[in-house]
Design a protein around this motif. Structure first.
Motif, PDB file in Angstrom:
ATOM      1  N   LEU A  34      17.852  43.366  37.971  1.00 43.31           N
ATOM      2  CA  LEU A  34      16.685  42.499  37.846  1.00 43.31           C
ATOM      3  C   LEU A  34      16.458  41.989  36.428  1.00 43.31           C
ATOM      4  O   LEU A  34      15.935  40.899  36.239  1.00 43.31           O
ATOM      5  CB  LEU A  34      15.424  43.239  38.321  1.00 43.31           C
ATOM      6  CG  LEU A  34      15.434  43.665  39.786  1.00 43.31           C
ATOM      7  CD1 LEU A  34      14.154  44.432  40.121  1.00 43.31           C
ATOM      8  CD2 LEU A  34      15.564  42.446  40.700  1.00 43.31           C
ATOM      9  N   GLY A  35      16.828  42.781  35.438  1.00 40.16           N
ATOM     10  CA  GLY A  35      16.551  42.389  34.060  1.00 40.16           C
ATOM     11  C   GLY A  35      17.768  42.133  33.206  1.00 40.16           C
ATOM     12  O   GLY A  35      17.647  41.707  32.065  1.00 40.16           O
ATOM     13  N   LEU A  92       8.210  48.429  45.929  1.00 37.33           N
ATOM     14  CA  LEU A  92       7.847  47.918  47.256  1.00 37.33           C
ATOM     15  C   LEU A  92       6.742  46.870  47.157  1.00 37.33           C
ATOM     16  O   LEU A  92       6.753  45.875  47.899  1.00 37.33           O
ATOM     17  CB  LEU A  92       7.404  49.076  48.149  1.00 37.33           C
ATOM     18  CG  LEU A  92       8.510  50.051  48.572  1.00 37.33           C
ATOM     19  CD1 LEU A  92       7.912  51.232  49.334  1.00 37.33           C
ATOM     20  CD2 LEU A  92       9.559  49.345  49.434  1.00 37.33           C
ATOM     21  N   ARG A  93       5.792  47.066  46.272  1.00 38.27           N
ATOM     22  CA  ARG A  93       4.737  46.067  46.075  1.00 38.27           C
ATOM     23  C   ARG A  93       5.319  44.765  45.550  1.00 38.27           C
ATOM     24  O   ARG A  93       4.893  43.674  45.960  1.00 38.27           O
ATOM     25  CB  ARG A  93       3.682  46.605  45.110  1.00 38.27           C
ATOM     26  CG  ARG A  93       2.799  47.703  45.679  1.00 38.27           C
ATOM     27  CD  ARG A  93       1.785  48.161  44.659  1.00 38.27           C
ATOM     28  NE  ARG A  93       0.897  47.074  44.272  1.00 38.27           N
ATOM     29  CZ  ARG A  93       0.025  47.142  43.270  1.00 38.27           C
ATOM     30  NH1 ARG A  93      -0.041  48.246  42.531  1.00 38.27           N
ATOM     31  NH2 ARG A  93      -0.760  46.128  42.989  1.00 38.27           N
ATOM     32  N   ALA A  94       6.292  44.878  44.621  1.00 39.08           N
ATOM     33  CA  ALA A  94       6.932  43.664  44.097  1.00 39.08           C
ATOM     34  C   ALA A  94       7.664  42.925  45.217  1.00 39.08           C
ATOM     35  O   ALA A  94       7.609  41.693  45.300  1.00 39.08           O
ATOM     36  CB  ALA A  94       7.895  44.038  42.976  1.00 39.08           C
ATOM     37  N   PRO A 112      10.565  40.576  36.893  1.00 38.03           N
ATOM     38  CA  PRO A 112       9.737  41.369  36.003  1.00 38.03           C
ATOM     39  C   PRO A 112      10.451  41.676  34.700  1.00 38.03           C
ATOM     40  O   PRO A 112      11.617  42.044  34.678  1.00 38.03           O
ATOM     41  CB  PRO A 112       9.495  42.668  36.811  1.00 38.03           C
ATOM     42  CG  PRO A 112      10.638  42.740  37.760  1.00 38.03           C
ATOM     43  CD  PRO A 112      10.974  41.334  38.106  1.00 38.03           C
ATOM     44  N   ARG A 113       9.712  41.528  33.597  1.00 41.85           N
ATOM     45  CA  ARG A 113      10.279  41.826  32.288  1.00 41.85           C
ATOM     46  C   ARG A 113       9.456  42.929  31.649  1.00 41.85           C
ATOM     47  O   ARG A 113       8.269  42.802  31.468  1.00 41.85           O
ATOM     48  CB  ARG A 113      10.276  40.576  31.393  1.00 41.85           C
ATOM     49  CG  ARG A 113      11.214  39.496  31.898  1.00 41.85           C
ATOM     50  CD  ARG A 113      11.345  38.367  30.893  1.00 41.85           C
ATOM     51  NE  ARG A 113      12.259  37.358  31.368  1.00 41.85           N
ATOM     52  CZ  ARG A 113      13.560  37.395  31.205  1.00 41.85           C
ATOM     53  NH1 ARG A 113      14.104  38.432  30.589  1.00 41.85           N
ATOM     54  NH2 ARG A 113      14.344  36.438  31.652  1.00 41.85           N
ATOM     55  N   LEU A 193      16.442  43.628  47.169  1.00 43.05           N
ATOM     56  CA  LEU A 193      16.769  44.666  46.202  1.00 43.05           C
ATOM     57  C   LEU A 193      15.544  45.499  45.850  1.00 43.05           C
ATOM     58  O   LEU A 193      15.610  46.733  45.770  1.00 43.05           O
ATOM     59  CB  LEU A 193      17.363  44.039  44.943  1.00 43.05           C
ATOM     60  CG  LEU A 193      17.734  45.004  43.820  1.00 43.05           C
ATOM     61  CD1 LEU A 193      18.834  45.954  44.276  1.00 43.05           C
ATOM     62  CD2 LEU A 193      18.191  44.231  42.588  1.00 43.05           C
ATOM     63  N   GLU A 194      14.411  44.832  45.625  1.00 42.57           N
ATOM     64  CA  GLU A 194      13.184  45.561  45.317  1.00 42.57           C
ATOM     65  C   GLU A 194      12.796  46.477  46.477  1.00 42.57           C
ATOM     66  O   GLU A 194      12.383  47.625  46.279  1.00 42.57           O
ATOM     67  CB  GLU A 194      12.042  44.585  45.024  1.00 42.57           C
ATOM     68  CG  GLU A 194      12.166  43.837  43.713  1.00 42.57           C
ATOM     69  CD  GLU A 194      11.678  44.657  42.536  1.00 42.57           C
ATOM     70  OE1 GLU A 194      11.702  45.901  42.610  1.00 42.57           O
ATOM     71  OE2 GLU A 194      11.301  44.050  41.516  1.00 42.57           O
TER      72      GLU A 194
END
Length: 213
Positions: A34-35, A92-94, A112-113, A193-194
């Motif tokens: 993700l990052g 899961l919230r993301a 998200p960073r 993925l999240e």
């Protein structure tokens, strides 16, 4: 170091331990996907600092006290489970937010960073709050420390070797995942993925909560 005859067995064991699925690998994969690579580096360093701390605590006898004490082990188990479950719920919230954004036809949410210190602290906390790490260190290192060698100093050297190997392995894994970063950060793939990483972390947290020594 030459006086330790079990280096080959130790190196093989370290590689097998590092390659086994667990909270550390789940965190590294999620951060790298993700990052990108730079986001995964602080997390890897935090995880390895926590690992080295547990190794020294085991050599000093503190980890043995934690493993032997019902109250201390219970507290550490609850904290470790809470940390993993919290990370799982956050993921899961993301995934849920991104799925809602996709259904409503809105723009995809940015990846998200998190600051380097946040990722570093997350790695340290996840490693130190793992009660199985205390039990593992007590059982693992004495197998490779000769009887005529000082326990603390030899364990410190062995742990440094383990930290170095795991750092190389995890950073190599992060680099490989980061190469496909653009694909991972596609809205649908990122949502998947999240969701998967959140379910894995939550499951690991529940397993820690329900596990014994």
């Amino acid at each position: 170091m030459d006086a330790i005859p079990s280096w080959p067995a130790f190196l093989v064991a370290v590689v097998l331990v590092a390659a086994s699925p667990g909270p550390a690998m789940a965190l590294v994969l999620r951060r790298a996907a993700l990052g990108g690579y730079r986001a995964a580096v602080p997390t890897v360093l935090g995880l390895e600092l926590g690992l080295y701390a547990w190794a020294l605590l085991a050599a000093a006898g503190f980890a043995g006290l934690v493993a032997a004490s019902e109250a201390a082990f219970l507290v550490l188990r609850v904290v470790g489970a809470a940390v993993l479950c919290w990370l799982g719920v956050q993921a899961l919230r993301a995934a849920w937010r991104e799925r809602r954004a996709g259904r409503s036809g809105g723009l995809a949410l940015p990846a998200p960073r998190r600051g380097g210190w946040a990722g570093f602290g997350e790695g340290v906390v996840v490693q130190l709050a793992n009660p199985k790490a205390a039990v593992f260190m007590i059982a693992f290192y004495p197998q490779f420390v000769p009887a005529d060698r000082p326990l603390f100093a030899t364990t410190a050297v062995l742990a440094l070797v383990q930290v170095a190997l795991e750092t190389v392995l995890y950073l190599s894994l992060a680099a490989g995942v980061a190469r496909a970063g653009a694909w991972f950060r596609r809205p649908r793939v990122r949502t998947w993925l999240e969701g998967v990483s959140g379910a894995v972390l939550l499951g690991l947290g529940l397993r820690v909560a329900g596990s014994g020594r």
